[in-house]
Design a protein around this motif. Structure first.
Motif, PDB file in Angstrom:
ATOM      1  N   VAL A   1       3.369 -21.382 -12.880  1.00 34.93           N
ATOM      2  CA  VAL A   1       2.782 -22.550 -12.217  1.00 34.93           C
ATOM      3  C   VAL A   1       3.561 -23.790 -12.628  1.00 34.93           C
ATOM      4  N   TRP A   2       4.051 -24.504 -11.637  1.00 36.76           N
ATOM      5  CA  TRP A   2       4.817 -25.715 -11.894  1.00 36.76           C
ATOM      6  C   TRP A   2       3.907 -26.915 -12.100  1.00 36.76           C
ATOM      7  N   GLY A   3       2.766 -26.934 -11.410  1.00 37.46           N
ATOM      8  CA  GLY A   3       1.861 -28.059 -11.552  1.00 37.46           C
ATOM      9  C   GLY A   3       0.823 -28.102 -10.457  1.00 37.46           C
ATOM     10  N   VAL A   4       0.024 -29.153 -10.511  1.00 36.86           N
ATOM     11  CA  VAL A   4      -1.085 -29.370  -9.585  1.00 36.86           C
ATOM     12  C   VAL A   4      -0.827 -30.678  -8.840  1.00 36.86           C
ATOM     13  N   MET A   5      -1.058 -30.642  -7.553  1.00 37.65           N
ATOM     14  CA  MET A   5      -0.864 -31.846  -6.741  1.00 37.65           C
ATOM     15  C   MET A   5      -2.187 -32.569  -6.531  1.00 37.65           C
ATOM     16  N   LYS A   6      -2.098 -33.749  -5.961  1.00 31.54           N
ATOM     17  CA  LYS A   6      -3.277 -34.567  -5.675  1.00 31.54           C
ATOM     18  C   LYS A   6      -4.214 -33.812  -4.734  1.00 31.54           C
ATOM     19  N   PRO A   7      -5.516 -33.804  -5.020  1.00 35.60           N
ATOM     20  CA  PRO A   7      -6.485 -33.139  -4.141  1.00 35.60           C
ATOM     21  C   PRO A   7      -6.462 -33.717  -2.728  1.00 35.60           C
ATOM     22  N   VAL A   8      -6.801 -32.858  -1.786  1.00 37.25           N
ATOM     23  CA  VAL A   8      -6.829 -33.235  -0.375  1.00 37.25           C
ATOM     24  C   VAL A   8      -8.258 -33.087   0.134  1.00 37.25           C
ATOM     25  N   ASP A   9      -8.746 -34.101   0.808  1.00 39.18           N
ATOM     26  CA  ASP A   9     -10.061 -34.032   1.451  1.00 39.18           C
ATOM     27  C   ASP A   9      -9.827 -33.461   2.845  1.00 39.18           C
ATOM     28  N   ASP A  10     -10.443 -32.314   3.127  1.00 35.03           N
ATOM     29  CA  ASP A  10     -10.186 -31.675   4.422  1.00 35.03           C
ATOM     30  C   ASP A  10     -11.000 -32.286   5.559  1.00 35.03           C
ATOM     31  N   GLY A  11     -11.759 -33.328   5.268  1.00 31.94           N
ATOM     32  CA  GLY A  11     -12.535 -33.998   6.305  1.00 31.94           C
ATOM     33  C   GLY A  11     -13.826 -33.283   6.648  1.00 31.94           C
ATOM     34  N   LYS A  12     -14.098 -32.184   5.961  1.00 37.28           N
ATOM     35  CA  LYS A  12     -15.310 -31.404   6.237  1.00 37.28           C
ATOM     36  C   LYS A  12     -16.062 -31.145   4.938  1.00 37.28           C
ATOM     37  N   ASN A  13     -16.106 -32.174   4.085  1.00 38.81           N
ATOM     38  CA  ASN A  13     -16.819 -32.120   2.807  1.00 38.81           C
ATOM     39  C   ASN A  13     -16.230 -31.136   1.806  1.00 38.81           C
ATOM     40  N   SER A  14     -14.955 -30.835   1.918  1.00 34.60           N
ATOM     41  CA  SER A  14     -14.287 -29.977   0.945  1.00 34.60           C
ATOM     42  C   SER A  14     -13.117 -30.717   0.320  1.00 34.60           C
ATOM     43  N   ILE A  15     -13.003 -30.614  -0.987  1.00 38.59           N
ATOM     44  CA  ILE A  15     -11.859 -31.155  -1.717  1.00 38.59           C
ATOM     45  C   ILE A  15     -11.017 -29.954  -2.137  1.00 38.59           C
ATOM     46  N   VAL A  16      -9.777 -29.882  -1.652  1.00 36.01           N
ATOM     47  CA  VAL A  16      -8.883 -28.760  -1.908  1.00 36.01           C
ATOM     48  C   VAL A  16      -7.725 -29.239  -2.782  1.00 36.01           C
ATOM     49  N   VAL A  17      -7.483 -28.501  -3.869  1.00 34.27           N
ATOM     50  CA  VAL A  17      -6.416 -28.877  -4.786  1.00 34.27           C
ATOM     51  C   VAL A  17      -5.247 -27.895  -4.633  1.00 34.27           C
ATOM     52  N   PRO A  18      -4.054 -28.383  -4.269  1.00 37.48           N
ATOM     53  CA  PRO A  18      -2.872 -27.525  -4.183  1.00 37.48           C
ATOM     54  C   PRO A  18      -2.267 -27.273  -5.573  1.00 37.48           C
TER      55      PRO A  18
END
Length: 135
Positions: free
Chosen positions: A98-115
Motif C-alpha cells: 500500500v502506497w497510501g490513502v487519498m482524500k475521501p470522496v463524497d459520492d453524493g449519495k450519503n457515502s464517503i469513499v476512501v481510495p
C-alpha cells in the motif's frame, strides 16, 4: 512511461501521500476502494472490476475499483480495501504494498469513499479468482 511504477516513483508517491494517509486512514468512512496499480505487458495500468449484474443496489453492472462498505471488524480503511479486494478478486495484497490513502470522496449519495493506492504487480502474474456473486 514503463518506469512509472519504479521504486523511486513509489517512494516519491508514498512521501506525497504520507500526510493524507495519516489524516484519513482512521477517519470515519462508509466505504473504501483499492486503486490497484499494475503492469500489463510492461505498461503501467489500473485494475478495474465489472460489478455483477446480479448485485442488489445501485452499483450492479458498474465498472469500478474493488472495494465496498466498511465492516465493524475492519481495523481501518486500508483493512477494508484489502479485505474487499480479497473477497471480490481472490487477490491478497500485503499492507507493505500500500502506497497510501487519498482524500475521501463524497459520492453524493450519503457515502464517503476512501481510495487506497497499492501496487499489485504484473497483471500476467496475478492469480485472480473473481467472485461471480460480486464481479
Amino acid at each position: 512511461p514503463p518506469d512509472s511504477l519504479s521504486s523511486a516513483n513509489e517512494l516519491r508517491c508514498r512521501q506525497l501521500l504520507e500526510a493524507t494517509t495519516a489524516r484519513y486512514r482512521h477517519r470515519e468512512a462508509t466505504a473504501a476502494v483499492l486503486v490497484p496499480l499494475c503492469l500489463v505487458h510492461g505498461d503501467p495500468s489500473l485494475l478495474y472490476t465489472l460489478r455483477s449484474s446480479r448485485l442488489v443496489g445501485r452499483h450492479k453492472g458498474d465498472v469500478s475499483f474493488p472495494g465496498g462498505k466498511c465492516d465493524p471488524q475492519d481495523q481501518d480503511i486500508v483493512d477494508t480495501a484489502l479485505r474487499e479486494t480479497r473477497e471480490e478478486l481472490g487477490l491478497s495484497i500485503q499492507e507493505e504494498n500500500v502506497w497510501g490513502v487519498m482524500k475521501p470522496v463524497d459520492d453524493g449519495k450519503n457515502s464517503i469513499v476512501v481510495p487506497v493506492i497499492a501496487q499489485v504487480g504484473p497483471l500476467e502474474s496475478l492469480d485472480l479468482t473473481p467472485n461471480p456473486q460480486e464481479v
